[in-house]
Structures are given as structure tokens and as C-alpha cells.
Motif scaffolding. Structure first.
Motif, mmCIF file in Angstrom:
data_model
loop_
_atom_site.group_PDB
_atom_site.id
_atom_site.type_symbol
_atom_site.label_atom_id
_atom_site.label_comp_id
_atom_site.label_asym_id
_atom_site.label_seq_id
_atom_site.Cartn_x
_atom_site.Cartn_y
_atom_site.Cartn_z
ATOM 1 N N TRP A 1 66.217 50.924 62.174
ATOM 2 C CA TRP A 1 65.077 50.305 61.572
ATOM 3 C C TRP A 1 64.388 49.642 62.333
ATOM 4 O O TRP A 1 63.034 49.392 62.532
ATOM 5 C CB TRP A 1 65.556 49.543 60.233
ATOM 6 N N LEU B 1 64.368 55.697 54.410
ATOM 7 C CA LEU B 1 65.073 56.461 55.620
ATOM 8 C C LEU B 1 66.359 57.255 54.895
ATOM 9 O O LEU B 1 67.281 56.273 54.608
ATOM 10 C CB LEU B 1 65.196 55.686 56.588
ATOM 11 N N LEU C 1 62.361 60.463 56.940
ATOM 12 C CA LEU C 1 61.908 59.332 56.867
ATOM 13 C C LEU C 1 60.697 59.512 55.953
ATOM 14 O O LEU C 1 59.918 60.466 56.151
ATOM 15 C CB LEU C 1 61.393 58.675 58.192
#
Length: 180
Positions: free
Chosen positions: A30, A79, A89
Motif C-alpha cells: 500500500w 485491494l 485493486l
């Protein structure tokens, strides 16, 4: 998702000189998104260097879904990790659909093929496939020079010795949170 009418897909395949787990790990990271992919998804994840990013994991039958909060504010981007080698995603685009699906396929201990598919319900003309394909290729190219340069077999563990996320003792429960 892919069986719905009115969707356009653009795809690319790209080789990496890296063990497949390294490429998969990068796709699930991330904190790199708003910096490395700032031209494409920066607005979907307004993270700054002085922000606090919390990542929540929710177990799913096929793997897990992660979501984030930045400085305590929930973000609309999610995600999915689809065990063992796919990332999905979900990018907010108003009422529009814009998703990115990435699958990594091991060739051997030091070579991986990545297949990236963008799914959208806007700009559906085939002419835009070039645009989305080019953007995906640039994003994939930013994954990092260490993933794309030749590597030595000893620098990566043999695939049979890599523990998967569900069996790893480091994985948290459905309510686990990581801070970056």
C-alpha cells in the motif's frame, strides 16, 4: 466482474527477473501507491509522508481484502489478495468502474511473468486500449529496477520453501492492522 456487459479490458504481459513472491509482495504494498503511481491513482489515496496509514485485513474464502485509513479517515480504495498470486485493486471512479487485476506467474525461481488487466466501463472504444495499456506499462515499469534486473538464483528462496500467507505465523486475524 469480467462477465458483466459494458466493460472494456486492456491488458499487458511483462517479464520480471525476480522470484514470483517478490513481484506479488510489491503489488500488495500500500504505501508505495501514491508515490510511485502518483500520476494514475494519487487522488484515490491521498497519502503524504507525514500521514498515518493504517491497513486493515479482512479474511475472505479466496484470500483477503485490505482497506485503509489515512489519518483516521477511511479511504474508498480497496485491494483484494486472491491467494496465491493475484491482486485486484478496486479504484473509486464515481459511479464508474475502474479496476486493476494483476496476476503473477512463476516461470522458474528467478523469472516471473506478470499479467495486468484494467477493467473499465468508460472510454470503451478500442482506441483507448492503447492509452490504458501504455499507462499500465509505465506503472509496471516503475515497480522497481531491482525487480527488473537480472538476479542470481541464490538471492531468492526456492519456490517450494516460500511459506504462503495463510500458513505464515506472521499473518494476523481478520481484524489485524498494520501501520506504515
Amino acid at each position: 466482474m469480467l462477465q458483466r456487459d459494458g466493460l472494456s479490458l486492456s491488458s499487458l504481459t511483462m517479464p520480471f527477473a525476480a522470484h514470483w513472491t517478490r513481484v506479488m509482495e510489491n503489488s500488495l504494498d500500500w504505501p508505495h501507491l501514491p508515490f510511485v503511481h502518483r500520476r494514475t491513482i494519487r487522488d484515490a489515496l491521498p497519502y503524504r509522508p507525514d500521514s498515518r496509514l493504517d491497513i486493515a485485513w479482512e479474511d475472505r474464502p479466496w484470500g483477503g481484502r485490505t482497506s485503509t485509513t489515512i489519518d483516521g479517515v477511511a479511504q474508498p480504495i480497496t485491494l483484494d489478495y486472491r491467494f496465491p498470486n493475484t491482486m485486484h485493486l478496486h479504484l473509486p471512479a464515481g459511479r464508474r468502474i475502474f479496476e486493476l487485476i494483476l496476476t503473477v506467474l512463476p516461470v522458474d525461481d528467478t523469472t516471473t511473468h506478470m499479467i495486468m488487466v484494467t477493467v473499465r466501463d468508460f472510454l470503451r472504444s478500442r482506441l483507448f486500449d492503447l492509452y490504458f495499456g501504455r499507462g499500465s506499462r509505465r506503472s509496471a515499469a516503475r515497480i522497481g529496477p531491482s525487480s527488473r534486473r537480472p538476479c542470481r538464483e541464490r538471492s531468492h528462496p526456492p519456490a517450494r520453501s516460500v511459506r504462503s500467507a495463510p500458513t505464515s505465523p506472521r499473518c494476523g486475524s481478520a481484524s489485524s492492522t498494520a501501520t506504515a
